[in-house]
Design an enzyme around this catalytic site. Structure first.
Site, mmCIF file in Angstrom:
data_model
loop_
_atom_site.group_PDB
_atom_site.id
_atom_site.type_symbol
_atom_site.label_atom_id
_atom_site.label_comp_id
_atom_site.label_asym_id
_atom_site.label_seq_id
_atom_site.Cartn_x
_atom_site.Cartn_y
_atom_site.Cartn_z
ATOM 1 N N ARG A 150 -10.260 11.582 -10.097
ATOM 2 C CA ARG A 150 -11.251 10.983 -9.183
ATOM 3 C C ARG A 150 -12.620 11.249 -9.794
ATOM 4 N NH1 ARG A 150 -11.883 10.955 -2.644
ATOM 5 N NH2 ARG A 150 -10.148 9.540 -2.965
ATOM 6 N N HIS A 197 -10.255 1.615 -6.065
ATOM 7 C CA HIS A 197 -9.411 2.611 -5.392
ATOM 8 C C HIS A 197 -8.012 2.013 -5.206
ATOM 9 C CE1 HIS A 197 -8.341 6.109 -3.312
ATOM 10 N NE2 HIS A 197 -8.998 5.976 -2.175
ATOM 11 N N ASP A 246 -15.285 -0.151 5.433
ATOM 12 C CA ASP A 246 -15.418 1.182 4.830
ATOM 13 C C ASP A 246 -16.870 1.610 5.065
ATOM 14 O OD1 ASP A 246 -15.023 3.488 3.339
ATOM 15 O OD2 ASP A 246 -14.959 2.492 1.396
ATOM 16 N N CYS A 261 -9.974 2.928 5.341
ATOM 17 C CA CYS A 261 -9.399 3.914 4.414
ATOM 18 C C CYS A 261 -9.698 5.349 4.838
ATOM 19 C CB CYS A 261 -9.903 3.655 2.996
ATOM 20 S SG CYS A 261 -11.677 3.852 2.809
HETATM 21 N N1 NVA Z 1 -15.941 3.919 -0.537
HETATM 22 C C1 NVA Z 1 -15.685 5.303 -0.219
HETATM 23 C C2 NVA Z 1 -14.215 5.538 -0.153
HETATM 24 C C3 NVA Z 1 -13.814 6.949 0.165
HETATM 25 C C4 NVA Z 1 -12.322 7.096 0.226
HETATM 26 C C5 NVA Z 1 -16.343 6.196 -1.262
HETATM 27 O O1 NVA Z 1 -16.261 5.885 -2.458
HETATM 28 O O2 NVA Z 1 -16.958 7.195 -0.884
HETATM 29 N N1 CP Z 2 -9.164 7.204 1.709
HETATM 30 C C1 CP Z 2 -9.305 8.213 0.828
HETATM 31 O O1 CP Z 2 -9.155 8.061 -0.383
HETATM 32 O O2 CP Z 2 -9.602 9.403 1.411
HETATM 33 P P1 CP Z 2 -10.012 10.729 0.659
HETATM 34 O O3 CP Z 2 -11.409 10.528 0.116
HETATM 35 O O4 CP Z 2 -9.984 11.773 1.744
HETATM 36 O O5 CP Z 2 -9.048 11.021 -0.432
#
Ligand code: NVA
Ligand code: CP
Length: 293
Positions: free
Chosen positions: A98, A125, A211, A251
């Site tokens: 990540r 993602h 989101d 999500c």
């Molecule tokens: N769009 C959000 C998704 C988190 C799972 C982010 O990148 O923070």
């Molecule tokens: N939806 C998702 O990826 O959640 P986290 O950031 O908690 O892993």
């Protein structure tokens, strides 16, 4: 093979993976299918669902997972990413990354001798969309030919929705302020309809999703984003514009009062809690696909 974006899988493989996830969910059993396999998780950003679902998935499949926050690795002190990738992949069977920048995952995977899984980057993602596809399938069946409405920021999760729409054959309509649309050149390459009118995106939709307005890494734009996205909120009233049997997904994590009204997650059309749990089953299915042979 690596799983950096949804397009790394074919439509047939995605369908198979979802069906397998359904079966694993029904069985909900411990097995030893990945006995002796080791999964490393290297995260540059916070995570609840992605980290835990991968760790639990490995444990339930008889394998082992270990979490390495980037700052606890020599990588955090400047050891080159390429060296790190060669060393870690020489001792593990797969690695979930990540990262802030998608390019980091691409560079890492170029030097990794084992499969690399994108656990979220600024671009995409893909693991999340697998869970969303499973959740839709469980509730409404086949997604091909359906209309999906995304309300809010065209971000990493939405990018993976755009890939899914092309691969799986559903329509994606994104309602978002114009200044946050991708460039015309990018839009021309996408089979996505952009609009500023929420009702147009929602009308006849079977799936409504959104989101946060401010993704991790975009904190500097917080004030500007909160102002621009103010009207792009999903509420039970807005959901009435979609199909009668439409479901709502997010999500998570969600910010109640921003991209959703405080009551949206608990609305009868919301499936967010099973969507979050489904991360476990699609992760198991993905790990078996990448590691079994
Ligand atoms: N769009 C959000 C998704 C988190 C799972 C982010 O990148 O923070
Ligand atoms: N939806 C998702 O990826 O959640 P986290 O950031 O908690 O892993």
């Amino acid at each position: 093979m690596h799983f950096l974006n949804l397009k790394d899988l074919s439509k047939g493989q995605i369908t198979e993976l979802i069906q397998k996830a359904k079966k694993l969910k029904e069985e909900n059993q411990y097995s030893e299918k990945l006995k002796g396999k080791f999964l490393g998780l290297i995260f540059e950003k916070a995570s609840t669902r992605t980290r835990i679902s991968f760790e639990v998935a490995m444990a339930q499949l008889g394998g082992i997972a270990s979490f390495f926050p980037i700052n606890d690795l020599q990588l955090g002190r400047g050891e080159p990413l390429e060296d790190t990738a060669r060393v870690i992949s020489s001792m593990t069977n797969a690695i979930v990354l990540r990262t802030l920048e998608h390019e980091t995952i691409e560079r890492f995977s170029a030097f990794s001798s084992v499969p690399v899984i994108n656990g979220l980057s600024d671009l995409s993602h893909p693991c999340q969309i697998l869970a969303d596809l499973l959740t839709f399938d469980e509730n409404n069946g086949e997604i091909e030919g359906q209309k999906v409405a995304w309300i809010g920021d065209y971000n990493n999760v939405c990018y993976s929705y755009a890939e899914a729409s092309r691969l799986m054959g559903f329509e994606l309509h994104v309602a978002s302020p114009k200044e946050f649309w991708p460039s015309k050149e990018t839009r021309n390459k996408l089979s996505v309809t952009f609009t500023e009118e929420i009702d147009k995106a929602l009308s006849n939709s079977s799936l409504v999703t959104t989101d946060v307005w401010v993704s991790m890494g975009k904190e500097k734009e917080k004030d500007e984003r909160e102002k621009s996205f103010k009207e792009f909120k999903v509420t039970p009233k807005i959901m009435d514009l979609a199909k009668k049997d439409a479901i709502f997904l997010h999500c998570l994590p969600a910010i109640r009062g921003q991209e959703i009204s405080p009551d949206m997650l608990e609305d009868e059309r919301s499936r967010v809690w099973s969507q979050a749990r489904n991360r476990l089953f699609v992760q198991k299915s993905l790990l078996l696909h990448l590691l079994k042979d």
